[in-house]
Design a protein around this motif. Structure first.
Motif, PDB file in Angstrom:
ATOM      1  N   GLN A  30      30.405 -18.969  -1.516  1.00 48.88           N
ATOM      2  CA  GLN A  30      28.587 -19.153  -0.954  1.00 48.88           C
ATOM      3  C   GLN A  30      28.212 -17.378  -0.743  1.00 48.88           C
ATOM      4  N   ASP A  31      27.021 -17.196  -1.315  1.00 45.78           N
ATOM      5  CA  ASP A  31      27.135 -16.190  -0.231  1.00 45.78           C
ATOM      6  C   ASP A  31      25.927 -16.261   0.721  1.00 45.78           C
ATOM      7  N   ALA A  32      25.005 -15.333   1.251  1.00 44.65           N
ATOM      8  CA  ALA A  32      23.987 -14.962   2.040  1.00 44.65           C
ATOM      9  C   ALA A  32      22.666 -16.397   2.894  1.00 44.65           C
ATOM     10  N   LEU A  33      22.391 -17.073   1.004  1.00 44.20           N
ATOM     11  CA  LEU A  33      21.737 -17.489   1.383  1.00 44.20           C
ATOM     12  C   LEU A  33      21.839 -18.774   1.363  1.00 44.20           C
ATOM     13  N   SER A  69       0.935  -1.052   0.151  1.00 46.60           N
ATOM     14  CA  SER A  69      -0.195   0.096  -0.258  1.00 46.60           C
ATOM     15  C   SER A  69       1.009   1.401  -0.235  1.00 46.60           C
ATOM     16  N   LEU A  70       1.940   1.171   0.794  1.00 46.97           N
ATOM     17  CA  LEU A  70       2.423   2.401   0.737  1.00 46.97           C
ATOM     18  C   LEU A  70       3.690   2.617   0.710  1.00 46.97           C
ATOM     19  N   GLY A  71       4.576   1.375   0.820  1.00 46.87           N
ATOM     20  CA  GLY A  71       5.953   1.354  -0.026  1.00 46.87           C
ATOM     21  C   GLY A  71       6.780   0.928   1.304  1.00 46.87           C
ATOM     22  N   GLY A  72       7.892   1.654   0.490  1.00 42.40           N
ATOM     23  CA  GLY A  72       8.876   2.766   1.519  1.00 42.40           C
ATOM     24  C   GLY A  72      10.364   1.745   1.975  1.00 42.40           C
ATOM     25  N   GLU A  73      10.590   1.895   3.395  1.00 42.29           N
ATOM     26  CA  GLU A  73      11.541   1.464   3.474  1.00 42.29           C
ATOM     27  C   GLU A  73      11.089  -0.141   4.258  1.00 42.29           C
ATOM     28  N   THR A  74      12.513  -0.791   4.757  1.00 41.57           N
ATOM     29  CA  THR A  74      11.868  -2.435   5.505  1.00 41.57           C
ATOM     30  C   THR A  74      13.405  -2.104   6.386  1.00 41.57           C
ATOM     31  N   VAL A  75      13.414  -2.660   7.596  1.00 43.26           N
ATOM     32  CA  VAL A  75      15.264  -3.048   8.250  1.00 43.26           C
ATOM     33  C   VAL A  75      15.714  -3.226   7.208  1.00 43.26           C
ATOM     34  N   ALA A  76      15.726  -4.135   6.946  1.00 44.67           N
ATOM     35  CA  ALA A  76      17.064  -4.718   5.962  1.00 44.67           C
ATOM     36  C   ALA A  76      17.061  -3.706   4.891  1.00 44.67           C
ATOM     37  N   SER A  77      15.955  -3.069   4.427  1.00 45.57           N
ATOM     38  CA  SER A  77      16.885  -1.369   3.350  1.00 45.57           C
ATOM     39  C   SER A  77      17.615  -0.353   4.028  1.00 45.57           C
ATOM     40  N   LEU A  78      17.309  -0.025   5.058  1.00 44.27           N
ATOM     41  CA  LEU A  78      17.317   0.647   5.827  1.00 44.27           C
ATOM     42  C   LEU A  78      18.966   0.487   6.327  1.00 44.27           C
ATOM     43  N   VAL A  79      19.297  -0.369   6.762  1.00 48.17           N
ATOM     44  CA  VAL A  79      20.577  -0.973   7.233  1.00 48.17           C
ATOM     45  C   VAL A  79      21.362  -1.067   5.992  1.00 48.17           C
ATOM     46  N   VAL A 100      24.915  -8.478   4.338  1.00 48.68           N
ATOM     47  CA  VAL A 100      24.209  -6.858   4.923  1.00 48.68           C
ATOM     48  C   VAL A 100      22.486  -6.797   3.540  1.00 48.68           C
ATOM     49  N   ASP A 101      23.666  -6.732   2.622  1.00 43.76           N
ATOM     50  CA  ASP A 101      23.401  -6.491   1.163  1.00 43.76           C
ATOM     51  C   ASP A 101      22.431  -6.806   0.389  1.00 43.76           C
ATOM     52  N   GLN A 102      22.370  -8.515   0.980  1.00 44.80           N
ATOM     53  CA  GLN A 102      21.363  -9.512  -0.006  1.00 44.80           C
ATOM     54  C   GLN A 102      20.063  -9.174   1.325  1.00 44.80           C
ATOM     55  N   PRO A 103      18.643  -9.388   0.052  1.00 47.98           N
ATOM     56  CA  PRO A 103      17.804  -8.879   0.868  1.00 47.98           C
ATOM     57  C   PRO A 103      17.162 -10.298   2.372  1.00 47.98           C
ATOM     58  N   VAL A 104      17.603 -11.063   1.963  1.00 49.90           N
ATOM     59  CA  VAL A 104      17.089 -12.110   3.036  1.00 49.90           C
ATOM     60  C   VAL A 104      18.682 -13.162   2.955  1.00 49.90           C
TER      61      VAL A 104
END
Length: 678
Positions: A636-639, A387-397, A596-600
């Motif tokens: 390997q990456d973070a996933l 609905s609003l979009g915006g930031e998440t904790v992950a994107s802010l970090v 940090v750089d990967q979404p999950v």
């Protein structure tokens, strides 16, 4: 049942029991550290004999906690608010809105407005870990409004309409429940030396900003109430925000002395690294609020032990007494399990009407049912993400990391290398809690036909295997961690496999398949200043003490091989222990920055080191091992996904450039297995 099958089942059960015992030994080891720190804290608290002493401790504790959580975000400009609808419940009115806690980071809320006009007292309601978030507070919002108290219920991040990892197709979090969302969001914050508690309490503080800005609210009469996870947020909020004049923390306050050996730590935001190590306990949250009216609300069969609540209230009563306010600390208790506030809701409501309205009558509390959830849904789609979009904790970090972490650069030469090696040895010990010193007296190792075992620390037994070639004389040796001896094909070397603690992984703390089975154990260790990685490094170094002291080992030719998370352990151990002459890591995380750089991320709890990215990354360890040979196989990456060679070289370009400047371009070898060969 066939004898062979029966014997096999018996052996499996015996091994499983022994492994579980080993894990419990580790929990007891951590709890013993906690008990020693808590005993020191009790002695310090016992020395507080005046209001001046109490106020001095408040300043010290508040500063400590703020440092541990990485401080609080800064308020930037006036609070941005979106009004998104309303609902008329006849005897009160509900307004739907969202406000920005941080730029682009929206908090959804329902405001329960009493009938009439005037300056109302107000209460911020923080829900527990219910998936429904603020909807669970409908009955409390209704009852407070009917008593002439304006109430605002907010969605904590990861709950209600604020899922951080939202799958729009499934209309649910792909991480799991609220505690899973909290844990996943907390990991990159911890790597940055911050903590989810900072985000959660700041969301609430911005909620107080909103309440204080309303013309129909008396800003001198604002309270806060929450249960379980909401009790946590309320305790934090009351400790940090002086505008909160009255607080009620339900089903949270206990003591670590009672909590750890029973239910253990429960949640990411409730487990602040170094909290116990720094001489802090649950009672400190209450004492930071002194002398404001405070209700510790407890149920007798809560998973947050009732006896622990009694201990904290007893201590806090004395602390409040130094302010002449012992009567303002109230312990409201009732029967039942966690969150069973029904029987004591009238007492809780009376506490708030007394201190916010100076009303000494006993108001009735009536459970009010919400007929249609849609009536108090805030956003059009039911989720901020859509609905609003915006930031998440992950994107802010991620944004913060891009701003504050300097770009990694190649070192200039051998003098820089020496300085890096010295610094890393200090940083690793400070951050991971590793204490073993290479070359110490070797442990007493029990060798049997079934394997080897030794006590790494009092009460901590570590197991392994050893394979010795039949050739005479001293032989090279390989220490294998995180894999079987078959992972190293070397018939001419002594091969020792080690199972550093905790083995096996276990299943407690499985808040989300993304967090894995080490989540709560990692958080538990961090409370006392330990990390799983650091303890494994200690086990590895002590195994090397024994291995290098053997008559049949050539101590000048010892290598280490680590797979997966143990590959990260191997790198840390090798930086600390120069007896390791070569390192091979396979299927290991390429860098902490990727988390940090990967979404999950997935399954990284066992290698989390709070604050590590402020000091070093795994590439720095690779450089520091120069000129010792290092082979990195299938990073390997973070996933946990394989990284292509070009991507790895680009991500760790500063490592390869450093190798070239040091004149040792072949010291580090990168091996990528073709997919068809795996």
């Amino acid at each position: 049942m066939a004898p062979r099958l029966a014997a096999s089942l018996f052996l499996c059960c015996a091994v499983g029991f022994a492994q579980q015992e080993a894990r419990q030994d580790l929990v007891r080891y951590l709890d013993n550290i906690a008990d020693a720190k808590l005993a020191d804290r009790q002695k310090a608290v016992a020395q507080i004999r005046s209001r001046a002493d109490a106020e001095k401790r408040q300043v010290m504790v508040r500063e400590k906690i703020l440092k541990l959580i990485g401080g609080l975000p800064q308020r930037k400009g006036p609070l941005k608010v979106k009004e998104l609808g309303e609902f008329d419940a006849r005897v009160f009115h509900v307004k739907h809105l969202a406000y920005e806690s941080q730029p682009g980071f929206w908090v959804t809320a329902n405001v329960y407005i009493p009938e009439g006009a005037g300056k109302f007292p107000a209460v911020l309601l923080s829900p527990g870990h219910e998936a429904t978030g603020k909807i669970s507070q409908y009955s409390w919002g209704a009852n407070l409004a009917q008593q002439g108290i304006l109430a605002m219920a907010i969605d904590p991040l990861g709950q209600g309409e604020r899922l951080q990892y939202y799958d729009a197709e499934k209309k649910a979090s792909f991480i799991g429940g609220s505690t899973g969302e909290h844990g996943e969001a907390n990991v990159p914050l911890m790597l940055m030396g911050e903590h989810l508690a900072s985000f959660m309490v700041f969301d609430a503080m911005r909620g107080i900003d909103y309440l204080a800005s309303r013309r129909d609210v008396d800003a001198s009469r604002i309270g806060a109430l929450g249960c379980s996870g909401g009790g946590t947020v309320t305790a934090y909020l009351a400790a940090f925000d002086d505008r909160v004049k009255v607080a009620g923390a339900a089903c949270y306050i206990t003591s670590f002395h009672e909590l750890l050996p029973h239910e253990g730590n429960q949640e990411a935001e409730q487990s602040i690294p170094h909290f116990i190590e720094q001489g802090l306990d649950f009672a400190d949250w209450v004492e930071l609020a002194a002398p404001k009216p405070y209700a510790v609300i407890s149920t007798m069969n809560d998973m947050f032990p009732f006896e622990g609540a009694r201990q904290s209230v007893e201590e806090a009563k004395k602390f409040y007494g130094l302010f002449g306010a012992a009567d303002k600390l109230q312990w409201i208790t009732g029967p039942g399990a966690h969150g069973n506030l029904g029987p004591i809701s009238p007492d809780i409501l009376a506490f708030f009407t007394k201190y916010l309205k100076n009303d000494l009558t006993a108001p009735p509390f009536q459970a009010v049912r919400l007929e249609h959830r849609e009536d108090i849904q805030t956003t059009p789609t039911g989720q901020v993400a859509t609905s609003l979009g915006g930031e998440t904790v992950a994107s802010l970090v991620r944004k913060q990391a891009a701003e504050v972490l300097p770009m990694k650069k190649a070192i200039g030469g051998h003098s820089d290398l020496q300085a890096l090696q010295i610094r890393l040895r200090t940083d690793i010990r400070e951050l991971t809690g590793a204490v073993a010193k290479p070359g110490s007296l070797p442990p007493q190792v029990d060798v049997s036909p079934t394997g080897i075992a030794f006590e790494s620390e009092p009460g901590i037994r570590v197991n392994g295997q050893i394979s010795i070639p039949g050739t005479p004389g001293r032989k090279p040796a390989v220490l294998v961690i995180g894999a079987s001896s078959g992972a190293v094909a070397d018939a001419n070397s002594i091969v020792m496999t080690l199972e550093p603690r905790p083995s096996p992984a276990g299943t407690e703390g499985l808040k989300s398949p993304y967090l894995g089975v080490f989540n709560l154990l990692s958080l538990r260790a961090s409370l006392v200043g330990k990390t799983i990685l650091g303890m494994r490094v200690d086990d590895t170094i002590r195994a090397l003490d024994w291995l290098s002291a053997r008559d049949d080992v050539d101590a000048s030719d010892i290598r280490i091989y680590g797979e997966g998370a143990m590959g990260v352990v191997a790198l840390h151990a090798a930086v600390l222990d120069s007896r390791i002459k070569g390192v091979t890591v396979k299927n290991a995380l390429a860098s902490y920055r990727m988390i940090v750089d990967q979404p999950v991320h997935r399954g990284v709890s066992e290698i989390v080191v709070p604050g590590v990215l402020r000091r070093y990354d795994l590439g720095d360890l690779l450089i520091a091992l120069n000129p010792r040979p290092v082979e990195v196989i299938d990073p390997q990456d973070a996933l946990g996904a394989a990284i292509a060679e070009q991507d790895y070289r680009k991500s760790l370009a500063y490592v390869f450039q450093s190798e070239e400047r040091l004149g040792a371009a072949q010291a580090m070898k990168l091996t990528i297995t073709p997919p068809a060969a795996k």
